[in-house]
Scaffold this active site. Structure first.
Site, PDB file in Angstrom:
ATOM      1  N   LYS A 117       0.830  -1.204   0.000  1.00 56.43           N
ATOM      2  CA  LYS A 117       0.000   0.000   0.000  1.00 56.43           C
ATOM      3  C   LYS A 117       0.866   1.256   0.000  1.00 56.43           C
ATOM      4  O   LYS A 117       0.445   2.313  -0.473  1.00 56.43           O
ATOM      5  CB  LYS A 117      -0.948  -0.019   1.194  1.00 56.43           C
ATOM      6  CG  LYS A 117      -2.018  -1.111   1.093  1.00 56.43           C
ATOM      7  CD  LYS A 117      -2.968  -1.054   2.266  1.00 56.43           C
ATOM      8  CE  LYS A 117      -4.116  -2.037   2.098  1.00 56.43           C
ATOM      9  NZ  LYS A 117      -3.685  -3.427   2.029  1.00 56.43           N
ATOM     10  N   ARG A 286      -8.305  -8.397  -6.805  1.00 54.43           N
ATOM     11  CA  ARG A 286      -9.084  -9.633  -6.648  1.00 54.43           C
ATOM     12  C   ARG A 286     -10.564  -9.289  -6.702  1.00 54.43           C
ATOM     13  O   ARG A 286     -10.941  -8.124  -6.803  1.00 54.43           O
ATOM     14  CB  ARG A 286      -8.771 -10.285  -5.300  1.00 54.43           C
ATOM     15  CG  ARG A 286      -8.950  -9.311  -4.121  1.00 54.43           C
ATOM     16  CD  ARG A 286      -8.858  -9.980  -2.785  1.00 54.43           C
ATOM     17  NE  ARG A 286      -8.768  -9.031  -1.682  1.00 54.43           N
ATOM     18  CZ  ARG A 286      -9.801  -8.404  -1.130  1.00 54.43           C
ATOM     19  NH1 ARG A 286     -11.007  -8.598  -1.619  1.00 54.43           N
ATOM     20  NH2 ARG A 286      -9.631  -7.581  -0.120  1.00 54.43           N
TER      21      ARG A 286
END
Length: 668
Positions: A117, A286
């Site tokens: 991140k 995802r």
């Protein structure tokens, strides 16, 4: 390339969801499972299933090499990672491809770029996507507070902490690292500025290998607990009422997707304010838990699209338009009124009315159910306690909320404490219906109020009367002598028969009743008339100012657990024995395990003085840490556990002898 047999590297609801689409496409399915999941529905539904020995995620679903071996052994030619576990693990994706299997996910490079991140924010900033600056934990000062600690490799609220004072920073970072390591195998964390009342808006993207990028639609997921989503919807109320916001969101999402050469299904997440300004949070490489609300408002099967893109199919130039409104709630085995404590045990029954379909698209107003449990399933301590996703679709947001609230209200959910009552109260709350759904919703509107039982005290008492009369009918039905006589029958006037029940919220109920000439009289319920009583159904005529009203109660018993369902609201109580066993009494000051779990740390030694609220030990259950604190000031006289020990719910972990004159929280 053609995919013929898919292994899903996951469990529960997501495995069943992928299997459902595979069956519709004529594709074979392979499940993997832990010892704890041997009897799980996803195992029985697959064409083949392979055991991953062990129970914890680290022993089983996080062992990529074992998953790949399972795929090869079962003859799978592709692996779908689901979400969670290894779904965003670049090394696993590499290993899948190296084994000659099709990876139903984005390119390895895209996972690597978004896997951190910290790095991903820098990349998005360079691509022109608005971001919140990342903070090095070592450089956080008072001026930065409050800050949010986040796991670099994580999601789902694991490894996340809000810190409001510098003295909390280091211990909270350590706790976040432990959670991140347990859930994702990576302890890396970072900090960012925390926005108290932001809106969590995300965009579903789908990209093929031919250069087409779709921004399919946005979702709002602002109602969260512990930074984990609870209610999600599409479209976003904030975006709907903010001119030009959707176009800017979609453009930012496409920029982010194109910047990393992404293919397949993904989600670009943003934090927005009430003015419609937004900042990039992360990109989930995802499928998302909340993908059904996008499916219900676009008519797309996102899993089908994943499989087609992985097979090199080409998307049409334009994505379909959104229509109608869809809301999803996550039904958890947890107790919101007691610090969201996760629950474990047997799901005796799960029956949700108005369900039109499971794991499939809704083409008309109704309710969809995606669940990993069925009647008799056992919820253990090793995995997330989500029981089901319950999804509604309707032409308007108000109708979607009304449909979903009604289905949950009338649902029969027996065996575990859940967040069902909280979900219904949120769906019916004026602020929710007005679209005022920021991330501080529970704080703003009071968790104690939102987590209160749906049933009123008087209606709960009436339901418990029904439980007592159904129990009496059951006793009569099994009696070997005088089975045709009413319960407690006497040929002369006599005292009432009494049954004791314990409610989690209102304490002990002593139900006294007696039959006189075939008519039942219930103590404290003058004028109440019994119309029908069988072991599983009771009908009462309830007196009121304008006459009596018939009420129907469905009653189910599981050992000492009694569940009563009616339109008044769900009630679950424990039937108490007539005489208590002295051996069952617990010493004053005992700290009981609120859930099954593993002891991960001790905070005080026997003989030490402790203050009320001081942490005594920490339990890990369902991948989250839970603090067990002293109920009162006093001396820690006993610690009955050691680090690493597994404990059952109700076990006496430690004992604090209260200091003279102190009170426990419960006695105040």
């Amino acid at each position: 390339m053609t995919i013929t047999n898919v292994l899903v590297a996951n469990r529960g609801e997501i495995a069943r969801r992928v299997f459902a689409t595979c069956r519709r496409m004529g594709i074979g399915t392979v499940a993997v499972y832990s010892d704890a999941d041997a009897a799980a529905p996803h195992v029985a539904e697959a064409d083949a299933a392979v055991l991953l020995p062990g129970n914890t995620p680290a022993e089983t679903y996080l062992r990529g090499e074992l998953v790949i071996e399972a795929a090869l052994a079962a003859g799978a030619d592709a692996i779908h990672p689901g979400y969670g576990f290894l779904s965003e693990n670049a090394d696993f994706a590499k290993a899948v491809l190296a084994a000659g299997l099709v990876w139903i996910g984005p390119p390895v490079e895209a996972i690597e770029q978004m896997g951190s991140k910290v790095a991903s924010k820098k990349m998005m900033d360079a691509a022109g996507v608005p971001v919140l600056a990342e903070l090095d934990p070592a450089e956080v000062t008072d001026a930065h507070l409050p800050v949010l600690i986040k796991a670099s490799a994580g999601g789902g609220g694991r490894g996340m902490r809000v810190v409001r004072s510098l003295d909390e920073l280091e211990p909270q970072i350590e706790a976040a690292r432990r959670e991140a390591e347990s859930a994702f195998g990576d302890p890396t964390v970072f900090c960012e500025r925390y926005l108290e009342t932001g809106r969590h808006i995300e965009v579903q993207v789908m990209a093929d290998t031919h250069g087409t990028i779709w921004a399919v639609g946005e979702r709002e997921c602002s109602i969260q607990r512990r930074h984990q989503k609870v209610i999600e919807e599409a479209p976003s109320p904030l975006v709907e009422r903010t001119e030009g916001m959707r176009a800017r969101l979609f453009e930012a999402a496409r920029l982010a997707t194109g910047a990393i050469g992404y293919t397949g299904a993904g989600t670009v997440e943003f934090l927005a304010d009430e003015r419609g300004e937004f900042f990039f949070l992360e990109m989930n490489t995802r499928l998302q838990v909340e993908h059904p609300v996008t499916e219900c408002t676009t008519g797309l099967d996102l899993v089908r699209l994943q499989l087609e893109v992985a097979s090199a199919a080409k998307l049409p130039a334009d994505s379909p338009a959104m229509y109608g409104h869809s809301i999803e709630v996550r039904l958890y085995a947890e107790d919101p009124a007691h610090d969201w404590q996760p629950q474990s045990g047997t799901v005796h029954r799960i029956d949700i009315p108005s369900v039109v379909t499971e794991f499939d698209l809704l083409h008309r107003p109704g309710v969809r159910l995606d669940t990993g449990v069925v009647d008799g399933s056992v919820v253990g301590v090793h995995y997330d306690p989500m029981l089901a996703k319950v999804i509604s679709y309707a032409e308007t947001r108000d109708e979607a909320a009304r449909l979903l609230a009604n289905a949950l209200h009338r649902a029969k959910i027996h065996g575990l404490v859940t967040n069902r009552d909280l979900l219904v109260r949120v769906l019916r709350h004026p602020a929710f219906l007005a679209g005022d759904t920021d991330t501080a919703f529970f704080t703003t509107h009071g968790l104690d109020t939102l987590a209160a039982p749906l049933v009123s005290e008087s209606d709960e008492a009436l339901s418990i009367v029904a439980a007592a009369l159904a129990d009496a009918a059951a006793n009569r039905g099994t009696a070997r002598v005088g089975g045709g006589l009413p319960s407690g029958w006497r040929n002369l006037p006599s005292q009432s028969t009494h049954k004791l029940f314990e409610s989690r919220t209102s304490g002990t109920h002593d139900i006294g009743y007696r039959y006189t000439r075939g008519v039942v009289s219930v103590d404290g319920h003058d004028g109440l008339e019994l119309i029908e009583a069988t072991p599983d159904r009771v009908v009462l005529a309830v007196p009121g100012e304008r006459g009596s009203v018939r009420r129907h109660f469905a009653v189910a018993r599981y050992a000492d657990l009694v569940c009563v369902d009616s339109p008044l609201g769900p009630v679950s109580v424990r039937k108490l024995p007539r005489f208590s066993d002295p051996a069952d009494q617990v010493a004053t000051g005992s700290l009981l395990a609120p859930m099954p779990g593993s002891v991960i740390r001790l905070g005080a030694e026997v003989g030490s003085h402790v203050e009320q609220g001081q942490p005594i030990l920490w339990l890990e259950a369902m991948k989250m840490e839970h603090t067990i604190a002293a109920p009162a000031a006093g001396v820690l006289s006993a610690v009955n556990v050691t680090v690493g020990q597994q404990v059952e719910v109700g076990a006496v972990l430690a004992v604090v002898d209260p200091a003279e004159g102190s009170e426990t929280q419960e006695s105040k």
